[in-house]
Design an enzyme around this catalytic site. Structure first.
Site, PDB file in Angstrom:
ATOM      1  N   HIS A 140      33.995 127.071  97.472  1.00 49.04           N
ATOM      2  CA  HIS A 140      34.700 127.143  96.363  1.00 49.04           C
ATOM      3  C   HIS A 140      36.450 127.855  96.728  1.00 49.04           C
ATOM      4  O   HIS A 140      37.281 127.295  96.156  1.00 49.04           O
ATOM      5  CB  HIS A 140      34.214 127.798  94.965  1.00 49.04           C
ATOM      6  CG  HIS A 140      33.135 126.782  94.370  1.00 49.04           C
ATOM      7  ND1 HIS A 140      33.566 126.141  93.456  1.00 49.04           N
ATOM      8  CD2 HIS A 140      31.849 127.207  94.531  1.00 49.04           C
ATOM      9  CE1 HIS A 140      32.214 125.362  93.016  1.00 49.04           C
ATOM     10  NE2 HIS A 140      31.413 125.919  93.375  1.00 49.04           N
ATOM     11  N   ASP A 168      31.974 122.218  90.458  1.00 50.15           N
ATOM     12  CA  ASP A 168      30.686 122.259  89.574  1.00 50.15           C
ATOM     13  C   ASP A 168      31.218 121.907  88.362  1.00 50.15           C
ATOM     14  O   ASP A 168      31.948 121.785  87.806  1.00 50.15           O
ATOM     15  CB  ASP A 168      30.577 123.704  89.234  1.00 50.15           C
ATOM     16  CG  ASP A 168      30.200 124.663  90.452  1.00 50.15           C
ATOM     17  OD1 ASP A 168      29.725 124.179  91.553  1.00 50.15           O
ATOM     18  OD2 ASP A 168      30.072 125.883  90.327  1.00 50.15           O
ATOM     19  N   GLU A 227      21.390 123.595  93.694  1.00 49.72           N
ATOM     20  CA  GLU A 227      22.255 123.382  92.485  1.00 49.72           C
ATOM     21  C   GLU A 227      22.520 121.924  92.241  1.00 49.72           C
ATOM     22  O   GLU A 227      23.474 121.224  93.007  1.00 49.72           O
ATOM     23  CB  GLU A 227      23.656 124.201  92.642  1.00 49.72           C
ATOM     24  CG  GLU A 227      23.355 125.867  92.977  1.00 49.72           C
ATOM     25  CD  GLU A 227      24.553 126.461  93.135  1.00 49.72           C
ATOM     26  OE1 GLU A 227      25.803 125.928  93.182  1.00 49.72           O
ATOM     27  OE2 GLU A 227      24.784 127.536  93.013  1.00 49.72           O
ATOM     28  N   HIS A 286      26.765 121.569  91.733  1.00 50.73           N
ATOM     29  CA  HIS A 286      27.443 121.636  92.796  1.00 50.73           C
ATOM     30  C   HIS A 286      27.897 120.507  93.749  1.00 50.73           C
ATOM     31  O   HIS A 286      26.806 119.856  94.470  1.00 50.73           O
ATOM     32  CB  HIS A 286      27.090 122.811  93.571  1.00 50.73           C
ATOM     33  CG  HIS A 286      28.188 123.129  94.705  1.00 50.73           C
ATOM     34  ND1 HIS A 286      28.825 124.300  94.845  1.00 50.73           N
ATOM     35  CD2 HIS A 286      28.275 122.674  96.089  1.00 50.73           C
ATOM     36  CE1 HIS A 286      29.470 124.423  95.746  1.00 50.73           C
ATOM     37  NE2 HIS A 286      29.208 123.483  96.690  1.00 50.73           N
TER      38      HIS A 286
END
Length: 193
Positions: free
Chosen positions: A98, A105, A162, A165
Site C-alpha cells: 500500500h 482494498d 485478506e 486486498h
C-alpha cells in the site's frame, strides 16, 4: 529509502467510483481515523489495472467500492501498532505494498445498491478473512470468487489472508513512497520517514 513517485487521485480519474476510505474514519482495526485527508491515490500502473477491473465489474452489473489504496508509511506504523501480526499487517520496517501505491482494498456493490456479503468484514483479522476458508458460507465464498475474478481480470493478484486486498504482480519491486498526506499521530507510534 522513500521515493517521490507521483500518484494518481482515483476520484479525479474515476469520478463515478465509490470511495469509502476506512482509515479516514473510525471503521477500522484501530477504532479511530488515521488519515487526516480522505485521499485515494494509486500508482499509474495500478490505475491501468483498476480501469480494466472497473469495466469487468460493470459488465456483471456490479460496482467496486474502494476501502483503501495508497497508505502513508506513518499509517502503516499505526496499523502495525494496533495489530502486530505479520499474517495480517506488514511491519512498517518491511514496507507495505500500500505504501508503494500498488495495492488496493475493496469490495463489491450489486445493482440494487447492496454491498455483497463476503462472510467477514473488512479489517476482520481472523481466519474467516482468508480468501478461502471453510467457515465462510457458500454464497459469501461465491462473492469472494467474483471479486477475485474481477480483480485478476484487470491484472491484480490477491493475497491468501485478506479477501479484500489486491495488488500488482511484483508490487514489492516498486519503491516505498514518501508520505503523500498527513496522519493523526497516536501516542507510542514511531515516526517513519
Amino acid at each position: 529509502m522513500s521515493d517521490t513517485t507521483e500518484l494518481v487521485d482515483l476520484a479525479v480519474i474515476f469520478p463515478d467510483l465509490e470511495i469509502e476510505l476506512k482509515y479516514a474514519c473510525a471503521d477500522n482495526i484501530t477504532g479511530k481515523a488515521i488519515y487526516q485527508q480522505a485521499r485515494c491515490l494509486l500508482h499509474k500502473d495500478a490505475i491501468t489495472a483498476l480501469a480494466k477491473s472497473i469495466s469487468i465489474a460493470q459488465l456483471s452489473g456490479l460496482q467496486l467500492v474502494i476501502y483503501d489504496a495508497y497508505r502513508p508509511q506513518q499509517a502503516q506504523a499505526m496499523l502495525w501498532q494496533a495489530c502486530p501480526d505479520p499474517q495480517y499487517v506488514v511491519d512498517v520496517t518491511v514496507g507495505s505494498n500500500h505504501s508503494r501505491g500498488t495495492a488496493i482494498d475493496l469490495t463489491l456493490r450489486d445493482e440494487h445498491g447492496n454491498i455483497l456479503d463476503m462472510g467477514a468484514g473488512f479489517d476482520e483479522m481472523h481466519e474467516r478473512s482468508h480468501a478461502y476458508h471453510p467457515s465462510v458460507p457458500p454464497a459469501a465464498q461465491r462473492n469472494r470468487l467474483l471479486l477475485n475474478a474481477i480483480m485478476t481480470g484487470g491484472g491484480f493478484v490477491g493475497i491468501s489472508s485478506e479477501w479484500w486486498h489486491f495488488e500488482l504482480p511484483q508490487a514489492a519491486s516498486y519503491p516505498l513512497l514518501a508520505d503523500q498526506f498527513s496522519c493523526f499521530i497516536s501516542p507510542g507510534t514511531q515516526h517513519v520517514s
